[in-house]
Design a protein around this motif. Structure first.
Motif, short mmCIF file in Angstrom:
data_model
loop_
_atom_site.label_atom_id
_atom_site.label_comp_id
_atom_site.label_asym_id
_atom_site.label_seq_id
_atom_site.Cartn_x
_atom_site.Cartn_y
_atom_site.Cartn_z
N SER A 41 0.82 -1.21 0.00
CA SER A 41 0.00 0.00 0.00
C SER A 41 0.86 1.27 0.00
O SER A 41 0.47 2.27 -0.59
CB SER A 41 -0.96 0.00 1.18
N LEU A 42 2.03 1.26 0.63
CA LEU A 42 2.89 2.44 0.61
C LEU A 42 3.48 2.69 -0.78
O LEU A 42 3.65 3.83 -1.20
CB LEU A 42 4.02 2.32 1.63
N LEU A 43 3.77 1.62 -1.51
CA LEU A 43 4.24 1.77 -2.88
C LEU A 43 3.14 2.36 -3.76
O LEU A 43 3.40 3.28 -4.54
CB LEU A 43 4.69 0.42 -3.44
N TYR A 44 1.92 1.86 -3.62
CA TYR A 44 0.80 2.40 -4.38
C TYR A 44 0.53 3.86 -3.98
O TYR A 44 0.20 4.68 -4.83
CB TYR A 44 -0.45 1.56 -4.18
N ALA A 45 0.68 4.17 -2.71
CA ALA A 45 0.49 5.55 -2.25
C ALA A 45 1.54 6.47 -2.84
O ALA A 45 1.24 7.60 -3.24
CB ALA A 45 0.52 5.60 -0.73
N LEU A 46 2.78 6.01 -2.92
CA LEU A 46 3.84 6.80 -3.52
C LEU A 46 3.56 7.07 -5.00
O LEU A 46 3.73 8.19 -5.48
CB LEU A 46 5.20 6.10 -3.35
#
Length: 64
Positions: A41-46
């Motif tokens: 989810s942090l990769l998608y948020a970035l």
């Protein structure tokens, strides 16, 4: 559009969007009750933050 120019609002929107994308991908690919082994989810948020920042910068230069 004026609210999305504020950095912390873009961060919050991208974090919520990244979590949503991760959950939707987990639910839509196989059994939704299986344990989530990786959480990207942090990769998608970035990625969403970069897209939103590019969109704000591009719309600011065109005079919209």
């Amino acid at each position: 559009m004026k609210y999305i120019k504020v950095t912390w609002i873009r961060v919050v929107i991208s974090l919520l969007g990244g979590g949503t994308v991760a959950e939707l991908l987990h639910i839509s690919t196989g059994d939704p009750n299986r344990p989530m082994t990786t959480n990207l989810s942090l990769l998608y948020a970035l990625i969403l933050y970069v897209i939103l920042s590019y969109w704000v910068r591009k719309s600011g230069k065109s005079g919209l």
